[in-house]
Design a protein around this motif. Structure first.
Motif, short mmCIF file in Angstrom:
data_model
loop_
_atom_site.label_atom_id
_atom_site.label_comp_id
_atom_site.label_asym_id
_atom_site.label_seq_id
_atom_site.Cartn_x
_atom_site.Cartn_y
_atom_site.Cartn_z
N GLU A 100 0.80 -1.21 0.00
CA GLU A 100 0.00 0.00 0.00
C GLU A 100 0.84 1.27 0.00
O GLU A 100 0.30 2.37 -0.07
N SER A 135 -6.80 7.68 -1.57
CA SER A 135 -7.62 7.18 -0.47
C SER A 135 -7.04 7.64 0.87
O SER A 135 -5.85 7.92 1.00
N LYS A 136 -7.92 7.68 1.86
CA LYS A 136 -7.47 8.02 3.22
C LYS A 136 -6.48 6.97 3.73
O LYS A 136 -5.55 7.29 4.47
N GLU A 137 -6.71 5.70 3.33
CA GLU A 137 -5.83 4.62 3.77
C GLU A 137 -4.41 4.83 3.26
O GLU A 137 -3.43 4.57 3.98
N THR A 138 -4.27 5.30 2.01
CA THR A 138 -2.93 5.57 1.46
C THR A 138 -2.22 6.65 2.24
O THR A 138 -1.04 6.53 2.59
N ARG A 183 -2.83 7.57 5.32
CA ARG A 183 -2.52 7.10 6.67
C ARG A 183 -1.32 6.17 6.66
O ARG A 183 -0.51 6.17 7.59
N ALA A 184 -1.20 5.34 5.61
CA ALA A 184 -0.07 4.42 5.54
C ALA A 184 1.25 5.17 5.44
O ALA A 184 2.27 4.74 5.99
N ASN A 240 -7.42 12.06 12.37
CA ASN A 240 -7.47 12.64 11.03
C ASN A 240 -7.06 14.10 11.03
O ASN A 240 -7.14 14.77 10.00
N ALA A 267 -12.04 -0.99 11.09
CA ALA A 267 -11.63 0.19 10.33
C ALA A 267 -12.69 1.28 10.38
O ALA A 267 -12.37 2.47 10.56
N ASP A 274 -12.27 4.92 12.18
CA ASP A 274 -12.47 6.16 11.41
C ASP A 274 -13.48 7.05 12.11
O ASP A 274 -13.32 8.28 12.17
N THR A 316 -6.82 4.70 15.77
CA THR A 316 -6.33 3.66 14.87
C THR A 316 -6.94 2.31 15.25
O THR A 316 -7.38 2.10 16.39
#
Length: 488
Positions: free
Chosen positions: A274, A300-303, A305-306, A314, A377, A381, A386
């Motif tokens: 990711e 994406s938010k996941e990207t 955050r990674a 956030n 998840a 969020d 986390t």
């Protein structure tokens, strides 16, 4: 009768042929000598390796001293020495077993992911380790420690890629608050671990002992050296006097280094992850919304955050005095710079921040009831925490939750992790009890070579009490640390 010119011609030909034959003979002789030399060198190396293995297997420290030395053992030693640089990559039966495990077909998917994540993390680690002055191969400790998961939290509260404790974060000036935990920051935490290992090496003069002290504590290593009775003891000399965990830690590191270095020949190929390999970093000195940045970049938010695992919410809470690093992917497609500029320059107002923290989902006694269709998840969020936070708070390891299940959600600003919170509560109660019995408190600054046992003896207290009063989960202490010492 042969004429003069004819005779000269014949003799000249003979004179040409003789040197040519002599040259060919000399070349053949050189080839044979070289072959003999290399054969003797190989045989000598094999004998040296055999003696080395024999000394290891006859030492009795590994429980396999009767095992026969095989060509596989000899080849493994040869390959370990071929990649050895500054850190000794010694053979042991345990190392052999772990090499077989890490290079097995069953372990291949895991190792391929580690190689994939390593494409992002390892260049960062190399740069920092070069700067601090520690060997690059120590980067593989991160795989052993956390499987390259920057959000990993152990049951003892050790956090991040390098599994740093809270007191280590404070000692090495890492920010840990309700918004940020820099133990999860790949760059900030790597500077801390590089300094920790360098200081340990300066004390012991041996990289394996430095690594062992990081895992088991300097006090444990120093006591093991004393018990071994050897002036220049190696890790293998003191291993019998260390905990089983630390005894296994060094072989894990050596075997993981081997597996990573010989990845190609073991079909360990970098898997897609990711993480974006092309990134840029910005210093942020205000409060901004990570969701707005993700929308502006069309990622994406996941990207996001990674790439920014140290942010616990956030909201990125940067200030002029302490700006925070925001890592963004560099995308091939054109990004609307106006949108990104607007997102970066739209600080979150106090009202908006207050609304964000006053959650729309009320908590009953700090607990949230899981609804149908919700996942870790989605709940993380919703509460801007986390997934690992929720798992740690509730002592959960799997990925399954069920409707109706109550989950503990902690929002305290001084929260670090569940284990630390419990320790703090116990410590507070004990302090109140001590105060009631006329206990007076002093402080002790840790000096080089000190152990908790030494400090406890000097100050008339116990090791357990020192740990409790200073929220220590292990025995590792560092020079310069300030320890609370209660005396009656």
């Amino acid at each position: 009768m042969i004429g003069k010119q004819t005779l000269i011609s014949i003799l000249g030909g003979v004179c040409y042929v003789l040197p040519l034959m002599a040259q060919e003979s000399a070349v053949e002789g050189m080839k044979e000598a070289a072959h003999t030399f290399f054969q003797k060198s190989i045989e000598k190396e094999k004998q040296e390796i055999y003696q080395y293995l024999d000394s290891i297997k006859s030492s009795g420290n590994n429980g396999k001293h009767d095992a026969e030395i095989t060509d596989e053992d000899i080849q493994l030693v040869r390959k370990l020495k071929a990649i050895e640089r500054e850190v000794p990559l010694d053979y042991s039966p345990r190392v052999k077993d772990l090499v077989a495990k890490y290079t097995s077909d069953n372990y291949n998917p895991y190792m391929c992911r580690m190689m994939g994540l390593g494409q992002y993390y390892f260049p960062l680690f190399d740069k920092i380790m070069d700067e601090v002055g520690v060997p690059r191969e120590l980067k593989y400790l991160s795989v052993v420690e956390s499987s390259l998961n920057p959000r990993d939290i152990s049951s003892a509260g050790a956090t991040g890629l390098w599994q740093l404790m809270y007191y280590e974060a404070k000692t090495y000036h890492l920010t840990v608050d309700s918004y940020t935990d820099q133990r999860m920051d790949p760059i900030a935490s790597s500077y801390a671990i590089a300094k920790i290992l360098k200081e340990a090496y300066d004390e012991y003069g041996d990289w394996l002992l430095a690594i062992a002290s990081y895992n088991g504590g300097k006090g444990a290593v120093s006591r093991a050296i004393q018990r071994s009775g050897k002036e220049n003891a190696t890790f293998w000399d003191i291993a019998p006097y260390l905990t089983q965990q630390t005894q296994n830690y060094i072989p894990k590191f050596i075997a993981m280094t081997y597996a990573m270095k010989y990845a190609d020949e073991n079909d360990i190929n970098a898997a897609d992850t990711e993480l974006s390999l092309r990134t840029q970093a910005l210093d942020i000195n205000k409060r901004i919304s990570l969701n707005q940045i993700a929308d502006a970049l069309h990622v994406s938010k996941e990207t996001l955050r990674a790439l920014n695992p140290s942010f616990k919410r956030n909201v990125l809470n940067g200030t002029e005095e302490s700006p925070l690093r925001l890592v963004l992917p560099v995308l091939d497609k054109k990004i609307a710079s106006e949108e990104l500029y607007a997102a970066l320059n739209t600080p979150i107002s106090s009202t908006t921040l207050s609304q964000t923290e006053n959650l729309s989902e009320p908590l009953q006694n700090g607990k949230y009831k899981v609804k149908v269709g919700e996942t870790f998840a989605s709940i993380a969020d919703k509460f801007e925490v986390t997934v690992q936070d929720i798992k740690s708070w509730n002592n959960l390891r799997g990925n399954q939750i069920v409707p109706g299940q109550n989950l503990l959600i902690k929002k305290e600003d001084d929260f670090v992790n569940a284990k630390l919170a419990r320790n703090t509560e116990r410590s507070s109660k004990k302090n109140q009890q001590h105060a009631a019995s006329a206990t007076r408190t002093a402080y002790y600054v840790v000096k080089k070579g000190d152990t908790l046992s030494d400090i406890a003896d000097k100050n008339g207290t116990s090791v357990g009490r020192l740990k409790s009063e200073n929220d220590l989960n292990g025995s590792r202490i560092k020079p310069g640390m300030k320890l609370k010492v209660s005396k009656k």
